[in-house]
Design a protein around this motif. Structure first.
Motif, PDB file in Angstrom:
ATOM      1  N   ALA A 128       0.817  -1.215   0.000  1.00  0.00           N
ATOM      2  CA  ALA A 128       0.000   0.000   0.000  1.00  0.00           C
ATOM      3  C   ALA A 128       0.848   1.262   0.000  1.00  0.00           C
ATOM      4  CB  ALA A 128      -0.930  -0.006   1.214  1.00  0.00           C
ATOM      5  N   ILE A 129       2.163   1.112   0.110  1.00  0.00           N
ATOM      6  CA  ILE A 129       3.079   2.254   0.109  1.00  0.00           C
ATOM      7  C   ILE A 129       3.762   2.336  -1.250  1.00  0.00           C
ATOM      8  CG2 ILE A 129       5.146   3.251   1.165  1.00  0.00           C
ATOM      9  CD1 ILE A 129       4.390   1.600   3.700  1.00  0.00           C
ATOM     10  N   GLN A 130       3.599   3.467  -1.922  1.00  0.00           N
ATOM     11  CA  GLN A 130       4.184   3.689  -3.241  1.00  0.00           C
ATOM     12  C   GLN A 130       4.974   4.996  -3.184  1.00  0.00           C
ATOM     13  OE1 GLN A 130       3.663   1.476  -5.913  1.00  0.00           O
ATOM     14  NE2 GLN A 130       2.482   0.146  -4.541  1.00  0.00           N
ATOM     15  N   SER A 131       6.282   4.927  -3.429  1.00  0.00           N
ATOM     16  CA  SER A 131       7.139   6.094  -3.236  1.00  0.00           C
ATOM     17  C   SER A 131       7.749   6.573  -4.544  1.00  0.00           C
ATOM     18  CB  SER A 131       8.254   5.762  -2.243  1.00  0.00           C
ATOM     19  OG  SER A 131       7.718   5.589  -0.945  1.00  0.00           O
ATOM     20  N   CYS A 132       7.587   7.868  -4.795  1.00  0.00           N
ATOM     21  CA  CYS A 132       8.126   8.530  -5.982  1.00  0.00           C
ATOM     22  C   CYS A 132       9.351   9.329  -5.572  1.00  0.00           C
ATOM     23  CB  CYS A 132       7.070   9.438  -6.596  1.00  0.00           C
ATOM     24  SG  CYS A 132       7.627  10.381  -8.033  1.00  0.00           S
ATOM     25  N   VAL A 133      10.514   8.934  -6.039  1.00  0.00           N
ATOM     26  CA  VAL A 133      11.762   9.597  -5.665  1.00  0.00           C
ATOM     27  C   VAL A 133      11.908  10.900  -6.446  1.00  0.00           C
ATOM     28  CG1 VAL A 133      14.276   9.416  -5.602  1.00  0.00           C
ATOM     29  CG2 VAL A 133      12.864   7.415  -5.062  1.00  0.00           C
ATOM     30  N   ILE A 134      12.029  12.000  -5.704  1.00  0.00           N
ATOM     31  CA  ILE A 134      12.223  13.329  -6.288  1.00  0.00           C
ATOM     32  C   ILE A 134      13.340  13.990  -5.485  1.00  0.00           C
ATOM     33  CG2 ILE A 134      11.181  15.594  -6.740  1.00  0.00           C
ATOM     34  CD1 ILE A 134       8.464  14.157  -6.907  1.00  0.00           C
ATOM     35  N   SER A 135      14.502  14.093  -6.051  1.00  0.00           N
ATOM     36  CA  SER A 135      15.693  14.515  -5.324  1.00  0.00           C
ATOM     37  C   SER A 135      15.597  15.965  -4.870  1.00  0.00           C
ATOM     38  CB  SER A 135      16.927  14.326  -6.207  1.00  0.00           C
ATOM     39  OG  SER A 135      18.095  14.718  -5.515  1.00  0.00           O
ATOM     40  N   GLY A 136      15.962  16.186  -3.605  1.00  0.00           N
ATOM     41  CA  GLY A 136      16.041  17.535  -3.059  1.00  0.00           C
ATOM     42  C   GLY A 136      14.846  17.907  -2.208  1.00  0.00           C
ATOM     43  N   ASN A 137      15.113  18.371  -0.980  1.00  0.00           N
ATOM     44  CA  ASN A 137      14.021  18.743  -0.081  1.00  0.00           C
ATOM     45  C   ASN A 137      13.148  19.849  -0.657  1.00  0.00           C
ATOM     46  OD1 ASN A 137      14.678  16.868   1.860  1.00  0.00           O
ATOM     47  ND2 ASN A 137      15.689  18.312   3.238  1.00  0.00           N
ATOM     48  N   LYS A 138      13.787  20.860  -1.255  1.00  0.00           N
ATOM     49  CA  LYS A 138      13.024  22.000  -1.778  1.00  0.00           C
ATOM     50  C   LYS A 138      12.100  21.569  -2.904  1.00  0.00           C
ATOM     51  CE  LYS A 138      13.584  26.680  -3.606  1.00  0.00           C
ATOM     52  NZ  LYS A 138      14.556  27.744  -3.992  1.00  0.00           N
ATOM     53  N   ARG A 139      12.601  20.747  -3.817  1.00  0.00           N
ATOM     54  CA  ARG A 139      11.809  20.342  -4.985  1.00  0.00           C
ATOM     55  C   ARG A 139      10.654  19.431  -4.579  1.00  0.00           C
ATOM     56  NH1 ARG A 139      12.852  16.280  -9.569  1.00  0.00           N
ATOM     57  NH2 ARG A 139      11.503  17.043 -11.242  1.00  0.00           N
ATOM     58  N   VAL A 140      10.916  18.471  -3.728  1.00  0.00           N
ATOM     59  CA  VAL A 140       9.861  17.530  -3.357  1.00  0.00           C
ATOM     60  C   VAL A 140       8.783  18.227  -2.520  1.00  0.00           C
ATOM     61  CG1 VAL A 140      10.881  16.616  -1.209  1.00  0.00           C
ATOM     62  CG2 VAL A 140       9.446  15.144  -2.616  1.00  0.00           C
ATOM     63  N   LYS A 141       9.193  19.190  -1.683  1.00  0.00           N
ATOM     64  CA  LYS A 141       8.197  19.953  -0.923  1.00  0.00           C
ATOM     65  C   LYS A 141       7.331  20.806  -1.848  1.00  0.00           C
ATOM     66  CE  LYS A 141       9.412  21.975   2.966  1.00  0.00           C
ATOM     67  NZ  LYS A 141      10.218  22.751   3.953  1.00  0.00           N
ATOM     68  N   SER A 142       7.944  21.328  -2.892  1.00  0.00           N
ATOM     69  CA  SER A 142       7.200  22.160  -3.845  1.00  0.00           C
ATOM     70  C   SER A 142       6.128  21.339  -4.561  1.00  0.00           C
ATOM     71  CB  SER A 142       8.164  22.769  -4.871  1.00  0.00           C
ATOM     72  OG  SER A 142       7.452  23.410  -5.915  1.00  0.00           O
ATOM     73  N   ILE A 143       6.484  20.139  -5.009  1.00  0.00           N
ATOM     74  CA  ILE A 143       5.509  19.305  -5.725  1.00  0.00           C
ATOM     75  C   ILE A 143       4.425  18.811  -4.774  1.00  0.00           C
ATOM     76  CG2 ILE A 143       5.231  17.144  -7.018  1.00  0.00           C
ATOM     77  CD1 ILE A 143       8.006  17.629  -8.191  1.00  0.00           C
ATOM     78  N   ALA A 144       4.796  18.494  -3.530  1.00  0.00           N
ATOM     79  CA  ALA A 144       3.791  18.088  -2.541  1.00  0.00           C
ATOM     80  C   ALA A 144       2.787  19.215  -2.308  1.00  0.00           C
ATOM     81  CB  ALA A 144       4.471  17.705  -1.230  1.00  0.00           C
ATOM     82  N   LEU A 145       3.276  20.441  -2.227  1.00  0.00           N
ATOM     83  CA  LEU A 145       2.392  21.581  -2.014  1.00  0.00           C
ATOM     84  C   LEU A 145       1.429  21.769  -3.190  1.00  0.00           C
ATOM     85  CD1 LEU A 145       1.520  24.006  -0.331  1.00  0.00           C
ATOM     86  CD2 LEU A 145       3.360  25.326  -1.419  1.00  0.00           C
ATOM     87  N   GLN A 146       1.929  21.574  -4.400  1.00  0.00           N
ATOM     88  CA  GLN A 146       1.063  21.703  -5.579  1.00  0.00           C
ATOM     89  C   GLN A 146      -0.033  20.634  -5.571  1.00  0.00           C
ATOM     90  OE1 GLN A 146       3.276  22.807  -9.397  1.00  0.00           O
ATOM     91  NE2 GLN A 146       4.997  22.282  -8.058  1.00  0.00           N
ATOM     92  N   LEU A 147       0.315  19.412  -5.161  1.00  0.00           N
ATOM     93  CA  LEU A 147      -0.706  18.361  -5.054  1.00  0.00           C
ATOM     94  C   LEU A 147      -1.705  18.688  -3.948  1.00  0.00           C
ATOM     95  CD1 LEU A 147       1.498  15.172  -5.542  1.00  0.00           C
ATOM     96  CD2 LEU A 147      -0.278  16.004  -7.091  1.00  0.00           C
ATOM     97  N   ASN A 148      -1.218  19.228  -2.832  1.00  0.00           N
ATOM     98  CA  ASN A 148      -2.110  19.647  -1.750  1.00  0.00           C
ATOM     99  C   ASN A 148      -3.095  20.702  -2.242  1.00  0.00           C
ATOM    100  OD1 ASN A 148       0.450  19.558   0.892  1.00  0.00           O
ATOM    101  ND2 ASN A 148      -0.608  17.905  -0.170  1.00  0.00           N
ATOM    102  N   ASN A 149      -2.591  21.646  -3.018  1.00  0.00           N
ATOM    103  CA  ASN A 149      -3.447  22.725  -3.529  1.00  0.00           C
ATOM    104  C   ASN A 149      -4.510  22.207  -4.499  1.00  0.00           C
ATOM    105  OD1 ASN A 149      -2.082  24.652  -2.025  1.00  0.00           O
ATOM    106  ND2 ASN A 149      -0.673  25.191  -3.684  1.00  0.00           N
ATOM    107  N   LYS A 150      -4.259  21.016  -5.069  1.00  0.00           N
ATOM    108  CA  LYS A 150      -5.250  20.388  -5.955  1.00  0.00           C
ATOM    109  C   LYS A 150      -6.204  19.466  -5.184  1.00  0.00           C
ATOM    110  CE  LYS A 150      -4.255  22.029 -10.057  1.00  0.00           C
ATOM    111  NZ  LYS A 150      -5.265  22.763 -10.866  1.00  0.00           N
ATOM    112  N   GLY A 151      -6.031  19.423  -3.853  1.00  0.00           N
ATOM    113  CA  GLY A 151      -6.972  18.663  -3.034  1.00  0.00           C
ATOM    114  C   GLY A 151      -6.493  17.299  -2.578  1.00  0.00           C
TER     115      GLY A 151
END
Length: 382
Positions: free
Chosen positions: A314-337
């Motif tokens: 049930a755990i699926q992990s997408c590797v995205i290098s760099g704290n700043k970049r991965v936090k940015s994409i997480a925030l964009q997904l959060n903003n989409k709900g």
């Protein structure tokens, strides 16, 4: 007196500069792709009502255990739940702890002795590593899921006068992948090593009625100890160590995280009981499996598969290098709900930062498709 030590303030500033400062969030009402509630038991009104009804019927109007289990806290529900665990998991004995963290801390600080050797997967959970850190035994990590490296370490440290304990997880919490448990059992049998498997993220996901990966592979009799944690697939709290009667007796006498803590409340134990009974009847396991298969199918369709760590859990992990970049994409997904969490270094190694998608029986196929289509767009735009 200073308001706060300068050394500690400096460490916090370093975390902030690395985009790695942890902060407590609040429940946000977004589509859940972050919690460990794989089957939806944590939010089940039916389970809540069944738990309450049992307590009322049995006259257990008690809020707490009142003390440690060795004093006043070993109330009548403990043997009921531990017997249920033995039957469900085909174990000779079971001992309930207050959490998975407490179980691992208690086990590894108490069982391996001075002069013994602990060999652990380098991706083992913090609770395992913290328990090992309290042990008097020597410890060495082997490369993640690399059984050849493990064999080399066993041969290096094998001695007639010491015991070797080998520990891994059946499903790893950050990667979602699994070791080759059948080969691992053969290695332990050949070298007379004691094997410990943490099944925290396998309970409710693998095996008949969610019994776990060890039982799915029919390996339960070959395992020295299994740690079953209830805060994931079972949706409640607590944990148990499964093994022999001698193991239970030893833990009761020497595991400090068991001895010196107040027991679980009656409500917590009945919730565990009702959760296990529900595993025997629910369709949620089949729905979860279908959602995992749909997620994997969508990864292929959207050409996202190369960025994900291979996993059937049930755990699926997408590797995205760099704290700043991965936090940015997480925030964009959060903003989409969508509630998708970024896992940052130092929780995972640098350049292995990731988005961790936790799948549930209550996620719809449409939600899975939409979150992955959003991910593809945001990754391409970064």
């Amino acid at each position: 007196m200073k308001a706060f030590p300068d050394k500690l303030k400096h460490k916090l500033e370093q975390r902030q500069q690395a985009n790695a400062l942890r902060q407590l969030g609040i429940q946000n009402g977004l589509v859940d792709f972050s919690s460990n509630d794989y089957l939806g038991f944590a939010n089940s009104e039916t389970l809540f009502n069944q738990t309450h009804a049992f307590l009322v019927t049995e006259g257990l109007m008690i809020n707490g255990a009142t003390g440690s289990r060795l004093l006043s806290g070993n109330h009548s529900l403990y043997p009921i739940v531990e017997d249920l665990l033995c039957d469900f998991h085909k174990s000779s004995s079971a001992l309930v702890f207050n959490s998975g963290y407490d179980a691992n801390l208690g086990f590894f600080s108490a069982i391996p002795q001075r002069g013994d050797v602990i060999l652990y997967d380098e991706y083992s959970h913090a609770s395992i590593r913290d328990g090992i850190g309290m042990s008097l035994a020597k410890s060495y990590k082997f490369k993640h899921n690399n059984l050849q490296h493990l064999k080399e370490l066993i041969e290096r440290f094998q001695d007639d006068n010491q015991d070797i304990y080998i520990v891994t997880e059946s499903v790893f919490s950050m990667d979602g992948d699994t070791p080759d448990l059948k080969t691992l059992v053969k290695i332990c049998n050949t070298h007379q090593a004691y094997l410990i498997i943490d099944e925290a993220h396998a309970l409710g996901v693998f095996g008949t009625h969610g019994c776990g990966l060890v039982q799915e592979l029919e390996l339960e009799d070959a395992i020295f100890a299994r740690i079953m944690t209830f805060g994931k697939g079972l949706g409640c709290h607590g944990a148990a160590i499964l093994g022999s009667h001698n193991l239970t007796q030893y833990l009761v006498n020497f595991a400090r995280s068991f001895i010196y803590t107040t027991g679980l409340s009656p409500h917590a134990l009945v919730t565990i009981k009702v959760g296990y009974e529900t595993l025997n009847t629910t369709n949620a396991l089949a729905t979860l499996k279908s959602n995992i298969e749909h997620f994997q199918s969508e990864l292929k369709r959207l050409d996202l598969e190369p960025q994900f760590i291979a996993s059937n859990s049930a755990i699926q992990s997408c590797v995205i290098s760099g704290n700043k970049r991965v936090k940015s994409i997480a925030l964009q997904l959060n903003n989409k709900g969508f509630d998708v969490k970024a896992i940052l270094s130092p929780t995972v190694p640098k350049k292995q930062e990731r988005l961790r998608f936790c799948l549930h029986a209550y996620n719809s196929k449409t939600e899975i498709t939409n979150v992955l289509e959003g991910l593809r767009t945001f990754v391409s735009n970064e």
